[in-house]
Design a protein around this motif. Structure first.
Motif, PDB file in Angstrom:
ATOM      1  N   ALA A   8       0.837  -1.207   0.000  1.00 20.86           N
ATOM      2  CA  ALA A   8       0.000   0.000   0.000  1.00 20.86           C
ATOM      3  C   ALA A   8       0.868   1.253   0.000  1.00 20.86           C
ATOM      4  N   ARG A   9       1.961   1.239   0.755  1.00 18.86           N
ATOM      5  CA  ARG A   9       2.878   2.382   0.763  1.00 18.86           C
ATOM      6  C   ARG A   9       3.441   2.630  -0.629  1.00 18.86           C
ATOM      7  N   CYS A  10       3.874   1.551  -1.279  1.00 18.16           N
ATOM      8  CA  CYS A  10       4.455   1.691  -2.624  1.00 18.16           C
ATOM      9  C   CYS A  10       3.409   2.152  -3.629  1.00 18.16           C
ATOM     10  N   LEU A  11       2.222   1.566  -3.567  1.00 20.98           N
ATOM     11  CA  LEU A  11       1.146   1.943  -4.487  1.00 20.98           C
ATOM     12  C   LEU A  11       0.809   3.426  -4.343  1.00 20.98           C
ATOM     13  N   LEU A  12       0.483   3.837  -3.132  1.00 18.19           N
ATOM     14  CA  LEU A  12       0.092   5.238  -2.917  1.00 18.19           C
ATOM     15  C   LEU A  12       1.264   6.189  -3.118  1.00 18.19           C
ATOM     16  N   ALA A 127      -9.706   3.031   0.056  1.00 16.83           N
ATOM     17  CA  ALA A 127      -9.696   1.704   0.677  1.00 16.83           C
ATOM     18  C   ALA A 127      -8.265   1.199   0.857  1.00 16.83           C
ATOM     19  N   VAL A 128      -7.408   1.434  -0.124  1.00 14.67           N
ATOM     20  CA  VAL A 128      -5.997   1.043  -0.004  1.00 14.67           C
ATOM     21  C   VAL A 128      -5.362   1.768   1.180  1.00 14.67           C
ATOM     22  N   ALA A 129      -5.645   3.049   1.333  1.00 12.83           N
ATOM     23  CA  ALA A 129      -5.079   3.820   2.445  1.00 12.83           C
ATOM     24  C   ALA A 129      -5.575   3.297   3.787  1.00 12.83           C
ATOM     25  N   VAL A 130      -6.851   2.973   3.868  1.00  8.71           N
ATOM     26  CA  VAL A 130      -7.416   2.467   5.130  1.00  8.71           C
ATOM     27  C   VAL A 130      -6.829   1.096   5.468  1.00  8.71           C
ATOM     28  N   VAL A 131      -6.788   0.218   4.474  1.00  4.04           N
ATOM     29  CA  VAL A 131      -6.218  -1.121   4.698  1.00  4.04           C
ATOM     30  C   VAL A 131      -4.726  -1.004   5.029  1.00  4.04           C
ATOM     31  N   GLY A 132      -4.018  -0.123   4.330  1.00  4.60           N
ATOM     32  CA  GLY A 132      -2.599   0.079   4.618  1.00  4.60           C
ATOM     33  C   GLY A 132      -2.385   0.569   6.035  1.00  4.60           C
ATOM     34  N   GLY A 133      -3.225   1.496   6.475  1.00  3.55           N
ATOM     35  CA  GLY A 133      -3.113   2.001   7.844  1.00  3.55           C
ATOM     36  C   GLY A 133      -3.369   0.916   8.874  1.00  3.55           C
ATOM     37  N   ALA A 151       6.562  -4.913  -2.611  1.00  8.23           N
ATOM     38  CA  ALA A 151       6.900  -3.596  -3.162  1.00  8.23           C
ATOM     39  C   ALA A 151       6.637  -3.556  -4.661  1.00  8.23           C
ATOM     40  N   VAL A 152       7.067  -4.580  -5.375  1.00  5.87           N
ATOM     41  CA  VAL A 152       6.852  -4.614  -6.829  1.00  5.87           C
ATOM     42  C   VAL A 152       5.357  -4.669  -7.138  1.00  5.87           C
ATOM     43  N   VAL A 157       0.690  -2.014  -9.500  1.00  3.36           N
ATOM     44  CA  VAL A 157      -0.698  -1.544  -9.404  1.00  3.36           C
ATOM     45  C   VAL A 157      -0.735  -0.016  -9.407  1.00  3.36           C
ATOM     46  N   GLY A 158       0.181   0.608  -8.703  1.00  2.00           N
ATOM     47  CA  GLY A 158       0.247   2.072  -8.714  1.00  2.00           C
ATOM     48  C   GLY A 158       0.486   2.613 -10.112  1.00  2.00           C
ATOM     49  N   GLY A 159       1.382   1.968 -10.849  1.00  2.00           N
ATOM     50  CA  GLY A 159       1.630   2.375 -12.234  1.00  2.00           C
ATOM     51  C   GLY A 159       0.389   2.235 -13.095  1.00  2.00           C
ATOM     52  N   LEU A 160      -0.348   1.152 -12.900  1.00  2.57           N
ATOM     53  CA  LEU A 160      -1.589   0.957 -13.662  1.00  2.57           C
ATOM     54  C   LEU A 160      -2.627   2.033 -13.322  1.00  2.57           C
ATOM     55  N   VAL A 161      -2.685   2.403 -12.058  1.00  2.00           N
ATOM     56  CA  VAL A 161      -3.622   3.459 -11.643  1.00  2.00           C
ATOM     57  C   VAL A 161      -3.298   4.763 -12.373  1.00  2.00           C
ATOM     58  N   THR A 162      -2.019   5.070 -12.501  1.00  6.39           N
ATOM     59  CA  THR A 162      -1.643   6.345 -13.112  1.00  6.39           C
ATOM     60  C   THR A 162      -1.931   6.402 -14.605  1.00  6.39           C
ATOM     61  N   VAL A 163      -2.090   5.253 -15.235  1.00  5.50           N
ATOM     62  CA  VAL A 163      -2.409   5.242 -16.672  1.00  5.50           C
ATOM     63  C   VAL A 163      -3.828   4.714 -16.933  1.00  5.50           C
ATOM     64  N   MET A 164      -4.670   4.751 -15.916  1.00  5.02           N
ATOM     65  CA  MET A 164      -6.032   4.238 -16.032  1.00  5.02           C
ATOM     66  C   MET A 164      -6.787   4.858 -17.200  1.00  5.02           C
ATOM     67  N   ASP A 165      -6.699   6.161 -17.368  1.00  4.65           N
ATOM     68  CA  ASP A 165      -7.416   6.812 -18.463  1.00  4.65           C
ATOM     69  C   ASP A 165      -6.924   6.306 -19.817  1.00  4.65           C
ATOM     70  N   ASP A 166      -5.631   6.106 -19.930  1.00  5.01           N
ATOM     71  CA  ASP A 166      -5.074   5.587 -21.187  1.00  5.01           C
ATOM     72  C   ASP A 166      -5.549   4.164 -21.447  1.00  5.01           C
ATOM     73  N   ILE A 167      -5.572   3.342 -20.414  1.00  2.00           N
ATOM     74  CA  ILE A 167      -6.030   1.955 -20.567  1.00  2.00           C
ATOM     75  C   ILE A 167      -7.505   1.930 -20.956  1.00  2.00           C
TER      76      ILE A 167
END
Length: 180
Positions: A8-12, A127-133, A151-152, A157-167
């Motif tokens: 969650a830390r890596c994703l966010l 939800a990721v932030a809450v679960v991570g906490g 971490a990977v 998943v974080g990388g996929l989130v950042t390109v969600m609109d493109d996907i």
């Protein structure tokens, strides 16, 4: 649970690093972000610039807080992230409900107008932030191999989130196919 917290830390961390970096790469990028906040019509004109600045500072703070390997900083990072993401979801929902058409400046220039998918994305990130906490509070030690996998996974998943609109754009019908 510590591996979940690490993921969650890596994703966010990656999501907010991408977000803040696309806003501060120069005066033009920051100006475009401020204009996008203005077009959402959520704040009086005099508050648009200060709100945009607070968003950028909060995003940068989240990156730092989730990167520092202590429970206290992780909890603070997750809390700030959850609050900011809830504000984003609410602001986007209100913008969409009003019928205001503006593009998402979440991760730089985009031609995709704000819509329900952006609200859902932000709520999932809450939800990721809450679960991570919650996971960071579980304590325990980490082993290198499992930590690398976590971490990977978070970074992917974080990388996929950042390109969600493109996907999503890959699966939209083309203008030529709409007329068939």
């Amino acid at each position: 649970m510590q591996y979940l917290a690490l993921a969650a830390r890596c994703l966010l961390g990656l999501v907010f690093l991408a977000s803040v970096s696309t806003k501060v790469t120069g005066p033009a990028a920051y100006g475009a972000f401020v204009r996008s906040v203005r077009r959402m019509r959520l704040f009086p004109p005099a508050l648009v610039a200060p709100v945009a600045a607070v968003v950028v500072v909060a995003e940068a703070a989240i990156v730092v807080l989730v990167a520092v390997p202590t429970v206290a900083t992780a909890l603070a990072g997750f809390a700030v992230a959850a609050g900011l993401l809830l504000a984003f979801a609410g602001g986007i929902a209100l913008t969409v409900r009003r019928g205001t058409s503006t593009t998402c400046r979440c991760f730089g220039a985009s031609t995709v107008p704000l819509g329900p998918a952006h609200v859902v994305r932000n709520l999932l990130l809450v939800a990721v932030a809450v679960v991570g906490g919650a996971a960071v509070l579980s304590g325990g030690s980490l082993r290198l191999g499992e930590s690398l996998v976590a971490a990977v996974a978070g970074l992917v998943v974080g990388g996929l989130v950042t390109v969600m609109d493109d996907i999503r754009g890959l699966f939209r019908p083309t203008p030529a196919s709409r007329g068939r």
